[in-house]
Design a protein around this motif. Structure first.
Motif, PDB file in Angstrom:
ATOM      1  N   LEU A 104      -6.162   7.216  47.903  1.00 13.91           N
ATOM      2  CA  LEU A 104      -6.885   6.124  47.265  1.00 13.91           C
ATOM      3  C   LEU A 104      -7.941   6.648  46.290  1.00 13.91           C
ATOM      4  N   SER A 105      -8.678   7.661  46.693  1.00 12.22           N
ATOM      5  CA  SER A 105      -9.738   8.204  45.823  1.00 12.22           C
ATOM      6  C   SER A 105      -9.154   8.798  44.536  1.00 12.22           C
ATOM      7  N   LYS A 106      -7.990   9.443  44.624  1.00  8.00           N
ATOM      8  CA  LYS A 106      -7.353  10.007  43.426  1.00  8.00           C
ATOM      9  C   LYS A 106      -6.857   8.897  42.490  1.00  8.00           C
ATOM     10  N   TYR A 107      -6.351   7.829  43.074  1.00  9.45           N
ATOM     11  CA  TYR A 107      -5.887   6.688  42.281  1.00  9.45           C
ATOM     12  C   TYR A 107      -7.048   6.069  41.508  1.00  9.45           C
ATOM     13  N   ILE A 108      -8.158   5.834  42.199  1.00 12.29           N
ATOM     14  CA  ILE A 108      -9.330   5.229  41.561  1.00 12.29           C
ATOM     15  C   ILE A 108      -9.890   6.160  40.490  1.00 12.29           C
ATOM     16  N   ALA A 109      -9.963   7.452  40.804  1.00 11.59           N
ATOM     17  CA  ALA A 109     -10.458   8.424  39.815  1.00 11.59           C
ATOM     18  C   ALA A 109      -9.564   8.430  38.577  1.00 11.59           C
ATOM     19  N   HIS A 110      -8.248   8.375  38.769  1.00 13.38           N
ATOM     20  CA  HIS A 110      -7.312   8.361  37.639  1.00 13.38           C
ATOM     21  C   HIS A 110      -7.575   7.163  36.730  1.00 13.38           C
ATOM     22  N   LYS A 111      -7.833   6.016  37.327  1.00 14.37           N
ATOM     23  CA  LYS A 111      -8.023   4.801  36.538  1.00 14.37           C
ATOM     24  C   LYS A 111      -9.341   4.790  35.767  1.00 14.37           C
ATOM     25  N   PRO A 159       2.988   8.471  48.310  1.00 15.40           N
ATOM     26  CA  PRO A 159       1.605   8.033  48.446  1.00 15.40           C
ATOM     27  C   PRO A 159       0.645   8.913  47.648  1.00 15.40           C
ATOM     28  N   ILE A 160      -0.324   8.249  47.042  1.00 13.88           N
ATOM     29  CA  ILE A 160      -1.421   8.897  46.324  1.00 13.88           C
ATOM     30  C   ILE A 160      -2.698   8.545  47.102  1.00 13.88           C
ATOM     31  N   LEU A 218     -10.185  13.200  35.285  1.00 12.33           N
ATOM     32  CA  LEU A 218      -9.605  13.316  36.631  1.00 12.33           C
ATOM     33  C   LEU A 218      -8.241  12.625  36.716  1.00 12.33           C
ATOM     34  N   LYS A 219      -7.450  12.753  35.681  1.00 12.10           N
ATOM     35  CA  LYS A 219      -6.136  12.112  35.648  1.00 12.10           C
ATOM     36  C   LYS A 219      -5.173  12.799  36.614  1.00 12.10           C
ATOM     37  N   ASP A 220      -4.366  11.990  37.293  1.00  8.66           N
ATOM     38  CA  ASP A 220      -3.347  12.488  38.208  1.00  8.66           C
ATOM     39  C   ASP A 220      -2.039  12.656  37.431  1.00  8.66           C
ATOM     40  N   GLU A 221      -1.371  13.769  37.635  1.00  5.69           N
ATOM     41  CA  GLU A 221      -0.156  14.079  36.874  1.00  5.69           C
ATOM     42  C   GLU A 221       0.953  13.058  37.107  1.00  5.69           C
ATOM     43  N   GLN A 222       1.181  12.683  38.364  1.00  2.62           N
ATOM     44  CA  GLN A 222       2.253  11.722  38.668  1.00  2.62           C
ATOM     45  C   GLN A 222       1.956  10.349  38.048  1.00  2.62           C
ATOM     46  N   LEU A 223       0.708   9.921  38.144  1.00  2.00           N
ATOM     47  CA  LEU A 223       0.334   8.626  37.583  1.00  2.00           C
ATOM     48  C   LEU A 223       0.405   8.643  36.056  1.00  2.00           C
ATOM     49  N   GLN A 255       2.417  10.461  34.283  1.00  2.00           N
ATOM     50  CA  GLN A 255       3.837  10.439  33.941  1.00  2.00           C
ATOM     51  C   GLN A 255       4.406   9.023  34.070  1.00  2.00           C
ATOM     52  N   LEU A 256       4.003   8.313  35.111  1.00  2.00           N
ATOM     53  CA  LEU A 256       4.461   6.935  35.280  1.00  2.00           C
ATOM     54  C   LEU A 256       3.964   6.064  34.125  1.00  2.00           C
ATOM     55  N   GLU A 257       2.717   6.230  33.747  1.00  2.00           N
ATOM     56  CA  GLU A 257       2.179   5.474  32.607  1.00  2.00           C
ATOM     57  C   GLU A 257       2.981   5.767  31.338  1.00  2.00           C
ATOM     58  N   GLU A 258       3.258   7.038  31.108  1.00  2.56           N
ATOM     59  CA  GLU A 258       4.027   7.428  29.917  1.00  2.56           C
ATOM     60  C   GLU A 258       5.432   6.830  29.956  1.00  2.56           C
ATOM     61  N   ASP A 259       6.069   6.909  31.101  1.00  2.36           N
ATOM     62  CA  ASP A 259       7.410   6.343  31.241  1.00  2.36           C
ATOM     63  C   ASP A 259       7.403   4.837  30.992  1.00  2.36           C
ATOM     64  N   MET A 260       6.365   4.164  31.464  1.00  4.62           N
ATOM     65  CA  MET A 260       6.275   2.716  31.262  1.00  4.62           C
ATOM     66  C   MET A 260       6.036   2.375  29.796  1.00  4.62           C
ATOM     67  N   GLU A 261       5.247   3.178  29.103  1.00  4.62           N
ATOM     68  CA  GLU A 261       4.985   2.948  27.687  1.00  4.62           C
ATOM     69  C   GLU A 261       6.213   3.203  26.827  1.00  4.62           C
ATOM     70  N   ASN A 262       7.038   4.182  27.214  1.00  5.47           N
ATOM     71  CA  ASN A 262       8.212   4.552  26.421  1.00  5.47           C
ATOM     72  C   ASN A 262       9.423   3.681  26.701  1.00  5.47           C
ATOM     73  N   LYS A 263       9.340   2.856  27.677  1.00 10.07           N
ATOM     74  CA  LYS A 263      10.442   1.953  28.022  1.00 10.07           C
ATOM     75  C   LYS A 263      10.398   0.738  27.113  1.00 10.07           C
ATOM     76  N   PRO A 264      11.555   0.272  26.650  1.00  9.17           N
ATOM     77  CA  PRO A 264      11.551  -0.965  25.876  1.00  9.17           C
ATOM     78  C   PRO A 264      10.894  -2.070  26.705  1.00  9.17           C
ATOM     79  N   GLU A 265      10.639  -3.163  26.080  1.00  5.69           N
ATOM     80  CA  GLU A 265       9.931  -4.272  26.730  1.00  5.69           C
ATOM     81  C   GLU A 265      10.506  -4.540  28.120  1.00  5.69           C
ATOM     82  N   ALA A 266       9.594  -4.652  29.080  1.00  2.08           N
ATOM     83  CA  ALA A 266       9.993  -4.913  30.463  1.00  2.08           C
ATOM     84  C   ALA A 266      10.537  -6.322  30.576  1.00  2.08           C
ATOM     85  N   PRO A 267      11.394  -6.546  31.569  1.00  4.81           N
ATOM     86  CA  PRO A 267      11.905  -7.899  31.770  1.00  4.81           C
ATOM     87  C   PRO A 267      10.755  -8.836  32.150  1.00  4.81           C
TER      88      PRO A 267
END
Length: 187
Positions: free
Chosen positions: A152-159, A149-150, A164-169, A171-183
């Motif tokens: 809610l205020s940290k999630y909104i701030a990150h977006k 869980p993140i 105010l970027k969150d490290e876990q979020l 990293q998830l964004e980076e992982d999603m960008e580096n992944k070949p096209e999603a199904p």
């Protein structure tokens, strides 16, 4: 069977499917009941809020369910565009518990396409100390990862706030960008 299908190959076909427009309402109540049992106080399972969710989940008739007055919107009813803009996560699912006065609501967004919200509890003593103002869980099926869980205020701030970027979020964004096209999810 295989021969029948083979003989139909190359021909144009028509298909009609009947879908009940309130198909997701009972499913949403089931999710809310399960999330409540996992994250709220132990007494949640015997609370009036849980009882309402259980009754709604097991009531098959739409007319009877409408009489139960479970607050929220089903998947086809959708949620407000402003809420979608704030909470949706491109390419993934969002499950958020959001406090609103003395109510705790469950917001679900599947790939940003199917959105719904439902009240989990109107008994703050069951969740206030555990949830606070709200928490968010993000699921990225295409890369089989999640974050949460993140708060809610940290999630909104990150977006919405670059400083105010969150490290876990991030990293998830980076992982999603580096992944070949999603199904595909909207076939």
């Amino acid at each position: 069977m295989h021969e029948t299908l083979r003989s139909l190959s190359g021909q144009q076909h028509k298909l009609s499917v009947m879908i009940k427009t309130h198909y997701g309402d009972r499913f949403l109540a089931k999710i809310a009941l399960g999330i409540g049992a996992l994250f709220l106080a132990d007494d949640f399972t015997i609370s009036s809020s849980a009882s309402l969710l259980r009754t709604f989940m097991w009531t098959k008739s739409l007319n009877e369910r409408q009489q139960l007055k479970l607050h929220g919107s089903g998947f086809l009813g959708g949620t407000e565009d402003s809420l979608k803009q704030i909470l949706n996560w491109p390419g993934g699912h969002v499950i958020a518990l959001i406090a609103d006065n003395n109510n705790l609501n469950l917001y679900c967004s599947f790939y940003g396409v199917q959105n719904a919200i439902v009240r989990i509890s109107s008994e703050p003593e069951l969740w206030k100390e555990r949830i606070g103002e709200g928490v968010v869980f993000l699921i990225a099926p295409g890369i089989q990862k999640f974050v949460g869980p993140i708060e809610l205020s940290k999630y909104i701030a990150h977006k919405f706030e670059d400083d105010l970027k969150d490290e876990q979020l991030s990293q998830l964004e980076e992982d999603m960008e580096n992944k070949p096209e999603a199904p595909p999810y909207n076939i």
